[in-house]
Design a protein around this motif. Sequence first.
Motif, PDB file in Angstrom:
ATOM      1  N   LYS A  35     -10.955  -3.678   1.693  1.00 12.88           N
ATOM      2  CA  LYS A  35     -10.034  -4.814   1.603  1.00 12.88           C
ATOM      3  C   LYS A  35      -9.737  -5.376   2.991  1.00 12.88           C
ATOM      4  N   LEU A  36      -9.590  -4.511   3.973  1.00 10.45           N
ATOM      5  CA  LEU A  36      -9.368  -4.976   5.337  1.00 10.45           C
ATOM      6  C   LEU A  36     -10.560  -5.786   5.836  1.00 10.45           C
ATOM      7  N   ALA A  37     -11.754  -5.306   5.538  1.00  8.10           N
ATOM      8  CA  ALA A  37     -12.968  -6.004   5.981  1.00  8.10           C
ATOM      9  C   ALA A  37     -13.068  -7.398   5.372  1.00  8.10           C
ATOM     10  N   ALA A  38     -12.515  -7.573   4.178  1.00 12.36           N
ATOM     11  CA  ALA A  38     -12.592  -8.866   3.487  1.00 12.36           C
ATOM     12  C   ALA A  38     -11.416  -9.779   3.814  1.00 12.36           C
ATOM     13  N   VAL A 223      -3.953  -4.038   2.210  1.00  5.99           N
ATOM     14  CA  VAL A 223      -4.592  -3.072   1.313  1.00  5.99           C
ATOM     15  C   VAL A 223      -3.910  -3.040  -0.051  1.00  5.99           C
ATOM     16  N   GLY A 224      -2.845  -3.840  -0.215  1.00  8.08           N
ATOM     17  CA  GLY A 224      -2.189  -3.936  -1.515  1.00  8.08           C
ATOM     18  C   GLY A 224      -1.111  -2.910  -1.768  1.00  8.08           C
ATOM     19  N   ALA A 225      -0.608  -2.269  -0.718  1.00  8.37           N
ATOM     20  CA  ALA A 225       0.438  -1.251  -0.878  1.00  8.37           C
ATOM     21  C   ALA A 225       1.820  -1.910  -0.812  1.00  8.37           C
ATOM     22  N   HIS A 226       2.073  -2.829  -1.724  1.00  9.22           N
ATOM     23  CA  HIS A 226       3.314  -3.612  -1.672  1.00  9.22           C
ATOM     24  C   HIS A 226       4.551  -2.760  -1.909  1.00  9.22           C
ATOM     25  N   GLU A 227       4.395  -1.685  -2.666  1.00  9.95           N
ATOM     26  CA  GLU A 227       5.557  -0.841  -2.948  1.00  9.95           C
ATOM     27  C   GLU A 227       6.041  -0.117  -1.689  1.00  9.95           C
ATOM     28  N   GLN A 228       5.198  -0.033  -0.668  1.00 11.71           N
ATOM     29  CA  GLN A 228       5.562   0.652   0.564  1.00 11.71           C
ATOM     30  C   GLN A 228       6.122  -0.292   1.625  1.00 11.71           C
TER      31      GLN A 228
END
Length: 356
Positions: A35-38, A223-228
């Motif tokens: 995800k970071l690469a994109a 990376v989509g870790a929105h809960e954090q």
Amino acid sequence: MNTINLHNDADHTSSSNRYSRQLLFAPIGATGQAKLAAARVAIVGMGALGTVLSNHMARAGVGFLRLIDRDFVEQSNLQRQMLYDEADADASEPKAMAAAKRLQQANSAITLEPIVIDLNALNAESLLSDVDLILDGTDNFSVRFLINDVSAKHRIPWIYGGAVSSRGVSLTIIPGTTPCLRCMFGQSPAQGTAETCDTAGVIGPIIHTVASHQSTEALKLLVGAHEQLNRKMVHWDLWHNQHAAVDVSKARKADCPACALERYEYLEQDLGEDTIQTLCGRNSVQIQPLQAGSFHLEEWAAKWEPLGRIELNPFLLKFHINETLTLVLFPDGRILIQGTNDPSQAKSLYSRYIGM
């Protein structure tokens, strides 16, 4: 606009080794690394915060970084702006270009797009609306409110950060979820009312503290870790051993002009004449012509050479009128008049040496 795409189609089989320690971090892992690469990230301001932000993003493997800055490297930057050296200052290298060169040496597998430009209402949407995240490395609220308008209009998250003296602040802003900057502050403070690094000074460690927090929040978002995500506004004063996190979850305003009423006043501001801006603490005035032109710096150097000392590189021309006054001309016609805070004097000098 000066822009260069820097990309090296290196063998990506080496990426597992390059990012091995980050891959071992379970919340990122191989899925997060992909995800970071994109991801596409814009960093506005390549000064103190921006150099730390871009360094973290490049080394983490964010695939595309747009580096936006209007300024050039000076000796006073070297104390806290980590990507630059004395050679950059001696050459008056534009910050965006100097940063891109260093970052490419650190990670040649990502795409870097350095842009030497003054972010304003005419170009903000074109520069910021095609990315996944905007990182704030600026030093003034006018630009931050412009970023905030783009964020609200195009629903792009951004991470606010600021540092002066030994104090710093950061806030992650997600359109539709968190308060935006206008919810928090209403409008940009009047010029000259806020402290700056040039008036109050700054120590290097607070820069790294704020930008590292911003960078961590950026990785979570990408990376989509929105809960954090940290939903609080975080404050530090390193010299006085203070740290606070303020709950701003209830600060969203139903009548916020930007995120509620969809009135993007900073994007829609009237630019019907040349923009003249005093740079607080810099003893400089910037003049941005309404209609950007194409200035051949070599030709202007030849015109001015009989009148004063000249310094020229591919990105800017310095014309030292005397020991106190210097004109810095950029290819699009933007000019800095160094040695005065008087807009009238600056306009007079612009008219005399450029023509208005």
